[in-house]
Write an enzyme that holds these catalytic residues in place. Structure first.
Site, PDB file in Angstrom:
ATOM      1  N   HIS A  35      51.205  14.579 113.158  1.00 45.27           N
ATOM      2  CA  HIS A  35      50.900  13.316 112.481  1.00 45.27           C
ATOM      3  C   HIS A  35      51.969  12.274 112.820  1.00 45.27           C
ATOM      4  O   HIS A  35      53.142  12.601 113.000  1.00 45.27           O
ATOM      5  CB  HIS A  35      50.870  13.526 110.967  1.00 45.27           C
ATOM      6  CG  HIS A  35      49.680  14.283 110.481  1.00 45.27           C
ATOM      7  ND1 HIS A  35      49.042  13.981 109.301  1.00 45.27           N
ATOM      8  CD2 HIS A  35      48.994  15.323 111.017  1.00 45.27           C
ATOM      9  CE1 HIS A  35      48.030  14.804 109.128  1.00 45.27           C
ATOM     10  NE2 HIS A  35      47.980  15.634 110.161  1.00 45.27           N
TER      11      HIS A  35
ATOM     12  N   GLU B  18      53.487  10.032 111.068  1.00 40.61           N
ATOM     13  CA  GLU B  18      54.621   9.932 110.137  1.00 40.61           C
ATOM     14  C   GLU B  18      55.667  11.002 110.414  1.00 40.61           C
ATOM     15  O   GLU B  18      56.872  10.722 110.392  1.00 40.61           O
ATOM     16  CB  GLU B  18      54.144  10.079 108.675  1.00 40.61           C
ATOM     17  CG  GLU B  18      53.145   9.040 108.242  1.00 40.61           C
ATOM     18  CD  GLU B  18      51.693   9.472 108.408  1.00 40.61           C
ATOM     19  OE1 GLU B  18      50.875   9.069 107.572  1.00 40.61           O
ATOM     20  OE2 GLU B  18      51.372  10.209 109.362  1.00 40.61           O
TER      21      GLU B  18
ATOM     22  N   CYS C  28      48.763  11.423 104.219  1.00 38.98           N
ATOM     23  CA  CYS C  28      48.095  12.581 103.622  1.00 38.98           C
ATOM     24  C   CYS C  28      49.120  13.346 102.771  1.00 38.98           C
ATOM     25  O   CYS C  28      50.309  13.023 102.800  1.00 38.98           O
ATOM     26  CB  CYS C  28      47.539  13.476 104.727  1.00 38.98           C
ATOM     27  SG  CYS C  28      48.823  14.350 105.672  1.00 38.98           S
TER      28      CYS C  28
ATOM     29  N   CYS D 208      52.173  14.621 104.848  1.00 40.80           N
ATOM     30  CA  CYS D 208      53.100  13.561 105.250  1.00 40.80           C
ATOM     31  C   CYS D 208      53.811  12.951 104.051  1.00 40.80           C
ATOM     32  O   CYS D 208      55.008  12.656 104.118  1.00 40.80           O
ATOM     33  CB  CYS D 208      52.358  12.502 106.060  1.00 40.80           C
ATOM     34  SG  CYS D 208      51.790  13.138 107.647  1.00 40.80           S
TER      35      CYS D 208
END
Length: 177
Positions: free
Chosen positions: A63, A65, A93, A96
């Site tokens: 991801h 992040e 999410c 993260c």
């Protein structure tokens, strides 16, 4: 001594988010969900950046992040990012958001909300949850409609490409990197 995150003006937030949305749009052409993130230090310098690479690297942790946080921690030589701001094109999410709490990020600014998986206010708010040992400032919706249109357009395009191929809509060709 821990400093506060940079105090970005609304104009600066809009400018940074515009750059991220454009970057996400370009990276989306590679086949991954077009989400980009950056980490700014207290002086406003970009010390970490990332884009989704789950499909590209077959990595469930790929991801944007997480990549930006990892790079910022390496550059800062510290896992604590209290005085930093993370900007991202989609609400983080739960994974993260949990990482943001663990890294003690001082502030998070995101564009589009995620009504299905958003963990900074949409479905749960890990920034203020009783289990969170760290509180961070959260600003959502900065250029949110623009990011939402970009993301939904990308998903529509992926669905169109997968019709009749028998492939999953987000599968990438392993020969292209």
């Amino acid at each position: 001594m821990v400093q506060s995150p940079i105090d970005l003006s609304p104009t600066q937030m809009q400018a940074w988010m515009g750059r991220l949305i454009e970057r996400a749009r370009r990276f989306g052409e590679r086949g991954d969900v077009p989400v980009c993130a950056i980490v700014l230090d207290q002086r406003g310098r970009c010390i970490g950046h990332g884009m989704n690479q789950r499909e590209l690297n077959n990595d469930p942790l790929g991801h944007a992040e997480l990549m930006a946080i990892r790079q910022a921690c390496l550059l800062q030589d510290d896992w604590r990012l209290n005085d930093c701001t993370l900007l991202v094109t989609l609400e983080p999410c739960p994974m993260c958001a949990g990482a943001l709490v663990q890294a003690r990020v001082g502030q998070v600014i995101f564009a589009a909300t995620d009504p299905k998986r958003g963990a900074l206010g949409s479905t749960i708010n890990l920034a203020t949850h009783t289990s969170a040992h760290h509180r961070m400032s959260v600003i959502g919706g900065v250029r949110g409609e623009e990011a939402k249109v970009m993301l939904s357009g990308w998903f529509k395009q992926q669905r169109r490409r997968s019709v009749g191929t028998g492939e999953a809509p987000f599968q990438t060709d392993s020969t292209t990197c």
